[in-house]
Write a protein that holds these residues in place. Sequence first.
Motif, PDB file in Angstrom:
ATOM      1  N   CYS A 214      42.656  42.745  31.267  1.00 50.39           N
ATOM      2  CA  CYS A 214      43.488  43.161  32.724  1.00 50.39           C
ATOM      3  C   CYS A 214      43.131  44.073  34.267  1.00 50.39           C
ATOM      4  O   CYS A 214      43.641  44.029  35.241  1.00 50.39           O
ATOM      5  CB  CYS A 214      44.581  43.523  32.265  1.00 50.39           C
ATOM      6  N   SER A 215      42.203  44.673  33.749  1.00 46.62           N
ATOM      7  CA  SER A 215      41.760  45.656  34.649  1.00 46.62           C
ATOM      8  C   SER A 215      40.221  45.196  35.673  1.00 46.62           C
ATOM      9  O   SER A 215      40.365  45.373  36.737  1.00 46.62           O
ATOM     10  CB  SER A 215      40.804  46.770  33.529  1.00 46.62           C
ATOM     11  N   LEU A 216      40.417  43.134  35.312  1.00 44.57           N
ATOM     12  CA  LEU A 216      39.279  42.993  36.254  1.00 44.57           C
ATOM     13  C   LEU A 216      40.250  41.688  36.674  1.00 44.57           C
ATOM     14  O   LEU A 216      39.014  40.911  37.125  1.00 44.57           O
ATOM     15  CB  LEU A 216      38.256  43.035  35.590  1.00 44.57           C
ATOM     16  N   LYS A 217      41.448  41.797  37.202  1.00 45.36           N
ATOM     17  CA  LYS A 217      41.674  40.503  37.881  1.00 45.36           C
ATOM     18  C   LYS A 217      41.391  40.474  39.432  1.00 45.36           C
ATOM     19  O   LYS A 217      41.348  39.028  39.970  1.00 45.36           O
ATOM     20  CB  LYS A 217      43.312  40.266  37.252  1.00 45.36           C
ATOM     21  N   THR A 218      41.007  41.588  40.070  1.00 41.08           N
ATOM     22  CA  THR A 218      41.178  41.157  41.361  1.00 41.08           C
ATOM     23  C   THR A 218      39.574  42.195  42.228  1.00 41.08           C
ATOM     24  O   THR A 218      39.200  42.961  41.192  1.00 41.08           O
ATOM     25  CB  THR A 218      42.404  41.639  42.646  1.00 41.08           C
ATOM     26  N   GLU A 219      39.325  41.458  43.350  1.00 39.37           N
ATOM     27  CA  GLU A 219      37.906  41.948  43.558  1.00 39.37           C
ATOM     28  C   GLU A 219      38.817  43.984  43.755  1.00 39.37           C
ATOM     29  O   GLU A 219      38.245  44.689  43.475  1.00 39.37           O
ATOM     30  CB  GLU A 219      37.638  42.284  44.644  1.00 39.37           C
ATOM     31  N   GLU A 220      40.109  43.849  44.787  1.00 42.26           N
ATOM     32  CA  GLU A 220      40.251  45.585  44.375  1.00 42.26           C
ATOM     33  C   GLU A 220      40.050  46.078  43.005  1.00 42.26           C
ATOM     34  O   GLU A 220      39.804  47.245  42.993  1.00 42.26           O
ATOM     35  CB  GLU A 220      41.848  45.463  44.340  1.00 42.26           C
ATOM     36  N   ASN A 221      41.096  45.586  42.495  1.00 43.70           N
ATOM     37  CA  ASN A 221      40.342  46.418  40.491  1.00 43.70           C
ATOM     38  C   ASN A 221      39.148  46.518  40.265  1.00 43.70           C
ATOM     39  O   ASN A 221      38.563  47.707  39.845  1.00 43.70           O
ATOM     40  CB  ASN A 221      41.308  45.453  39.799  1.00 43.70           C
ATOM     41  N   LEU A 222      38.135  45.449  40.107  1.00 41.97           N
ATOM     42  CA  LEU A 222      36.952  46.344  40.289  1.00 41.97           C
ATOM     43  C   LEU A 222      35.765  47.707  40.998  1.00 41.97           C
ATOM     44  O   LEU A 222      35.402  47.860  40.677  1.00 41.97           O
ATOM     45  CB  LEU A 222      36.012  44.632  40.670  1.00 41.97           C
ATOM     46  N   ALA A 223      36.974  46.959  42.544  1.00 41.95           N
ATOM     47  CA  ALA A 223      36.340  48.283  43.379  1.00 41.95           C
ATOM     48  C   ALA A 223      36.793  49.544  42.854  1.00 41.95           C
ATOM     49  O   ALA A 223      36.105  50.948  42.506  1.00 41.95           O
ATOM     50  CB  ALA A 223      36.916  48.696  44.454  1.00 41.95           C
ATOM     51  N   VAL A 224      37.889  49.237  41.974  1.00 43.16           N
ATOM     52  CA  VAL A 224      37.889  51.009  41.761  1.00 43.16           C
ATOM     53  C   VAL A 224      38.151  51.059  40.479  1.00 43.16           C
ATOM     54  O   VAL A 224      37.330  52.540  39.978  1.00 43.16           O
ATOM     55  CB  VAL A 224      40.107  50.354  41.137  1.00 43.16           C
ATOM     56  N   MET A 225      37.278  50.270  39.751  1.00 46.09           N
ATOM     57  CA  MET A 225      36.990  50.189  37.457  1.00 46.09           C
ATOM     58  C   MET A 225      35.407  51.065  37.870  1.00 46.09           C
ATOM     59  O   MET A 225      35.230  51.332  37.198  1.00 46.09           O
ATOM     60  CB  MET A 225      36.881  48.785  37.378  1.00 46.09           C
TER      61      MET A 225
END
Length: 271
Positions: A214-225
């Motif tokens: 659930c932390s890795l759904k979007t490119e925006e998520n990836l940038a944050v993580m």
Amino acid sequence: MIFQSSLRTLARFSGYKTFKMKFIDIGANLTDLMYSGEYNGSKRHDSDLQSVIARARENNVEKMMVTGGNLEESKKAIELAKEHSDLFATVGCHPTRCNEFLEDPEKYYQDLLQLALQNKDQVVAIGEFGLDYDRTKFCEKDVQMKYFEKQLDLCEATGLPLFLHCRAAAQDLLEVLSKHRSKLKGGVVHSFDGSAEDRDKILELGFYIGINGCSLKTEENLAVMKEIPSDRLMLETDCPWCEVRPSHAGHKFIKTKFGQYPAVDKKKWKE
């Protein structure tokens, strides 16, 4: 667990050609009825929980923290931990289930407290608790907030860290944690899917961040993580939920395949 990426470097400079990562899954919902073969009230197959645990061990998962989502699940999590020395439990009430406090709030609280105190060898955190504003149809915000704060008393009384849930509620959750910071022993915001601002505030308060599919759904998520420091990052499956799906932006980074454990529809289940 804290993601041990630095160990790859250690292994390389120590002269080892290969290095097997060892893992702790900080969030496994092993009391879920799916592991008994029940899906939405329908029995689809026999229990496969022991096989699930065995497969995890075969793939270097050395410990798992079994999540307690309410009083009854917390009891079941503890029983599993007593049966398996590599399993541990949390005790708490999920925000969407906080209506369970309402009939007798003090009794429910005391039952949680005594459960934690009487099973110190198995219970390693208070939770899963927090705030979930995406699913207020299950429990209103004011009820969630009241019993989120009440469960912080469990943390103070036991000295245990927090296993936190947060959905669309970061501002309120962080305000409460800041207010009570002096009496808390740290913990983790699990299944994190928030913003960079949320991430930084969680880290500033001294908490860890747990990630799953659930932390890795979007490119925006990836940038944050990717900006979470490796020594403040924890890994979890949140199984049987929150896998990394083919539709997720993070799926392209998956390298390890488990061909010996093919995914099958529940109607085609096999041992």
